[in-house]
Design an enzyme around this catalytic site. Structure first.
Site, PDB file in Angstrom:
ATOM      1  N   VAL A 165       0.809  -1.213   0.000  1.00  0.00           N
ATOM      2  CA  VAL A 165       0.000   0.000   0.000  1.00  0.00           C
ATOM      3  C   VAL A 165       0.844   1.266   0.000  1.00  0.00           C
ATOM      4  CG1 VAL A 165      -1.891  -1.148   1.213  1.00  0.00           C
ATOM      5  CG2 VAL A 165      -0.221   0.164   2.531  1.00  0.00           C
ATOM      6  N   LYS A 166       2.162   1.135   0.110  1.00  0.00           N
ATOM      7  CA  LYS A 166       3.031   2.311   0.176  1.00  0.00           C
ATOM      8  C   LYS A 166       3.327   2.856  -1.226  1.00  0.00           C
ATOM      9  CE  LYS A 166       3.632   2.386   4.696  1.00  0.00           C
ATOM     10  NZ  LYS A 166       3.065   1.137   5.209  1.00  0.00           N
ATOM     11  N   HIS A 167       4.147   3.898  -1.281  1.00  0.00           N
ATOM     12  CA  HIS A 167       4.416   4.592  -2.541  1.00  0.00           C
ATOM     13  C   HIS A 167       5.055   3.687  -3.579  1.00  0.00           C
ATOM     14  CE1 HIS A 167       4.157   7.675   0.552  1.00  0.00           C
ATOM     15  NE2 HIS A 167       3.912   8.558  -0.390  1.00  0.00           N
TER      16      HIS A 167
END
Length: 359
Positions: A165-167
């Site tokens: 879900v991170k960049h």
């Protein structure tokens, strides 16, 4: 293609792509050293070990964060001490942090909540004058800046996450960056059971013997996943720019909406927008709005409940009243969808559903 090449290269776990990824990510942040591990949590744990945090020590952490920010201190036998947050940003409040310092304080963990850097100048003043280490939980903030300085250069050790879900992602993974070569070497040993070498270095030296010099963990990040990270890294700046564009669309769409207020962005900081969080007016039932948005097909969420109110922390003696601002605001916050492929139509759909949900 990068992952496929790694799969057929003969190296699946700790191979050449690990150090290549470490160097590339550290260079991207402007730091001297990178240490790849298998999660952001492992990065935080490695930071605690490298700093010598242990039983009898205290580590100051903001109350409103993911549990891993505080758990890392527990792993090393230290006591998390919860500081309150700023009501308009949800970043650690330096005034509250200062009030929590005792002779036992070994480190302050600043969480760059949602993607905005904390107030590192004030935190550095607090920590440096007392010989306290400063750790950046920058898992939300790769690419963010603080008065022209990049996330990854603002603390003694900065920790990042590559969860999906991170960049950017390595499926699961994390990274510590630092300018301290000794701490980097310590963290590399710690991620490999506390052993003073790895298989690749022993093969290069034509050696078989190794020594376990301390108790470590298996926190290695495989070569294959580092290949994925190396392929993602050149796209990171573009993805952050897309998130900033989407945040600006949200800000424009919500302007003048008295019942919904986006979090404040301090001057001199750029926001990486891992999350786009709003505060609802006190008379609105946040959980009702959340349920209505979900029923409308909108992937709203809440980040986070105060860590010290989780059941495990209550068993350790923590409870309500430690961080009044965090405890109050946690009942008002709502995370709206944020991902680089969102369009203006998507943002308008979310805002329309939100207005319907609070009416």
């Amino acid at each position: 293609k990068a992952v496929t090449l790694a799969l057929v290269s003969g190296w699946l776990t700790t191979g050449p792509r690990v150090s290549e990824f470490e160097q590339a990510f550290a260079r991207h942040c402007g730091a001297a050293q990178g240490v790849a591990v298998n999660s952001g949590t492992a990065a935080l744990h490695a930071a605690m070990r490298a700093l010598g945090v242990g039983p009898g020590d205290e580590v100051i952490v903001p109350a409103l964060t993911f549990a891993a920010s505080a758990n890392a201190a527990l792993y090393e036998g230290a006591r998390p001490v919860f500081a309150d947050v700023e009501a308009d940003t949800l970043l650690i409040d330096p005034v509250s942090a200062a009030a929590k310092i005792t002779p036992k304080t070994r480190a302050i963990v600043a969480v760059d909540y949602a993607g905005q850097p904390a107030d590192y100048d004030r935190l550095r003043d607090l920590a440096g004058a007392r010989g306290i280490a400063l750790v950046a939980d920058a898992c939300h903030a790769p690419g963010a800046t603080y008065h022209g300085r990049a996330a990854g250069t603002l603390a003694d050790i900065s920790c990042f996450s590559f969860h999906p879900v991170k960049h950017m992602t390595t499926c699961e993974g994390g990274m510590c960056v630092t300018d301290d070569a000794d701490m980097a070497a310590h963290m590399r040993r710690f991620r490999n059971h506390g052993i003073d070498s790895d298989h690749r270095s022993r093969e290069a030296a034509g050696a078989h013997a190794y020594d376990m010099v301390e108790l470590g963990y298996n926190y290695r990040l495989p070569d294959v996943l580092c290949a994925l990270g190396l392929a993602q890294l050149p796209r990171l700046s573009g993805w952050i720019a897309a998130r900033q564009r989407i945040a600006a669309l949200y800000n424009d769409a919500l302007a003048g909406q008295a019942d919904v207020v986006p979090l404040k962005l301090h001057a001199g900081r750029t926001h990486a927008y891992h999350l786009y969080v709003v505060k609802l007016a006190g008379h609105i039932d946040r959980d009702t709005v959340f349920a209505r948005l979900r029923a409308d097909g909108i992937g709203a969420n809440v980040h986070y409940g105060p860590v010290h109110l989780h059941s495990h922390y209550r068993k350790l003696g923590y409870g309500p009243g430690l961080a009044p601002v965090a405890e109050a605001v946690s009942k008002q916050i709502l995370t709206l969808p944020m991902f680089p492929a969102m369009t203006e139509a998507d943002v308008n759909r979310v805002v329309t559903a939100l207005r319907r949900g609070i009416s």
